[in-house]
Design an enzyme around this catalytic site. Structure first.
Site: not given
Ligand code: MRU
Length: 356
Positions: A51-52, A88, A238, A248-249
């Site tokens: 993820r990320g 995703r 993201d 972002n998250k």
């Molecule tokens: O749902 P995820 O865990 O993939 O979300 C990740 C995030 O929102 C991170 O903050 C983002 O991808 C930046 S990672 C360098």
């Protein structure tokens, strides 16, 4: 980065397969997995074993190589891209990486595709490492500046934007690692980041590197910021639009509001593949992933036998909503830390790095 004495990246080629760190078993157990097919890669992305945003992009590129290894025809290439693109929706790095693979591979003779796919995926992974290292270099002076006036620099971060979320170094955590390594006293407030608790990954990473941190509930950040216990907020992203809005998250936006109210600088650390130059309206055009309600109804942890287990904290009939991301408006953002430097979160700021 190191796990114990061993250096790891978050994804690597392993002969004709791909190695990953299974993030669903962290922080309880460090486990690597071998992915042998494009379908296994798609599954790993979907279930968040990886993820990320940057890591999703890199792993997907390797997924294309695995698919072509089995069948390098035009149809197989198109099917692999579709399967992976479907995993995703929000992080634009996935689309960026698949487009790049398609550009490299589409016009080639099928017989030549496999080798090129492996090397292009490797290049994407290597480049990600370099971008993040540069983000670290450009973010470090921001921390040094605060350190001139503080014994300890308190930084709040959300989700996991560390090396686990990228191929190496991380984005938001890259400057923090560098600051710690050069002897600046940093302390990180780590948002738990419900429902998937990516904050536990951040805590695990920081702890492995010896960076002092404190895990907090998602609701604590506003209070700490208001009380002067946060000097700087640094998050990942993201998808960032050319106007400087940062997706972002989920929960990032609330942290930005609190930071603005208390005049605390709020930065997003963003490698250029995370910028979506095509979006006009961040608030209506970015697809926000709506994830399963089970992520709210259940939590994962260790049972009394020390085994990873899931327990119910809600009931099946409870109505839940689980948007995975939010958009922080540009006006709440002090600056964007990119591999090319820190830029204002404005159209002009973004334009200054376009095409570089
Ligand atoms: O749902 P995820 O865990 O993939 O979300 C990740 C995030 O929102 C991170 O903050 C983002 O991808 C930046 S990672 C360098």
């Amino acid at each position: 980065m190191k796990v114990g004495d061993v250096s790891y990246r978050s994804v690597w080629r392993d002969g004709d397969s791909v190695g990953i760190i299974d993030q669903t078993s962290l922080p309880y157990e460090f486990r690597t997995l071998t992915l042998r097919t494009c379908e296994e890669v798609a599954h790993a992305i979907k279930t968040m074993q990886v993820r990320g945003a940057p890591l999703i992009g890199a792993v997907a590129a390797y997924g294309v190589a695995l698919a072509l290894h089995k069948d390098a025809s035009d149809n197989a290439l198109a099917a692999a891209i579709d399967t992976l693109a479907d995993t995703r929706p929000t992080a634009v790095n996935l689309r960026w990486s698949l487009d790049r693979m398609l550009r490299q591979l589409g016009s080639l003779d099928p017989a030549a595709r496999v080798d090129v796919a492996w090397s292009e995926a490797g290049r994407i992974a290597d480049e990600d490492t370099e971008l993040n290292r540069s983000i670290g270099d450009h973010g470090l002076p921001l921390i040094r500046e605060v350190a001139k006036h503080r014994d300890v620099v308190n930084i709040l971060t959300h989700c996991n934007a560390g090396w686990l979320a990228t191929v190496d170094y991380g984005t938001a955590l890259a400057p923090i690692y560098l600051a710690h390594d050069e002897g600046i006293q940093v302390h990180v407030w780590v948002d738990e980041t419900r429902p998937r608790s990516q904050g536990f990954l951040t805590a695990w990473e920081l702890s492995a590197h010896g960076v002092p941190y404190t895990l907090i509930t998602d609701n604590a950040g506003g209070h700490l910021t208001q009380r002067g216990q946060v000097d700087l907020v640094i998050v990942g992203a993201d998808r960032v639009t050319r106007d400087g809005h940062v997706c972002n998250k989920i929960g990032t936006y609330l942290k930005a509001l609190a930071a603005k109210q208390s005049a605390v600088p709020f930065y997003a650390a963003v490698p250029s593949p995370t910028i979506d130059w095509s979006i006009d309206d961040a608030f209506s055009e970015i697809p926000i992933e709506e994830r399963s309600g089970d992520e709210i109804r259940f939590v994962q942890g260790l049972d009394s036998d020390g085994q990873i287990a899931r327990v119910t904290i809600g009931t099946d009939d409870m109505q839940v909503a689980n948007p995975g991301f939010d958009v922080t408006p540009a006006e709440l953002i002090t600056g964007i830390i990119t591999e090319l430097g820190v830029i204002p979160a404005t159209r002009d700021g973004l334009a200054s790095i376009a095409g570089k």
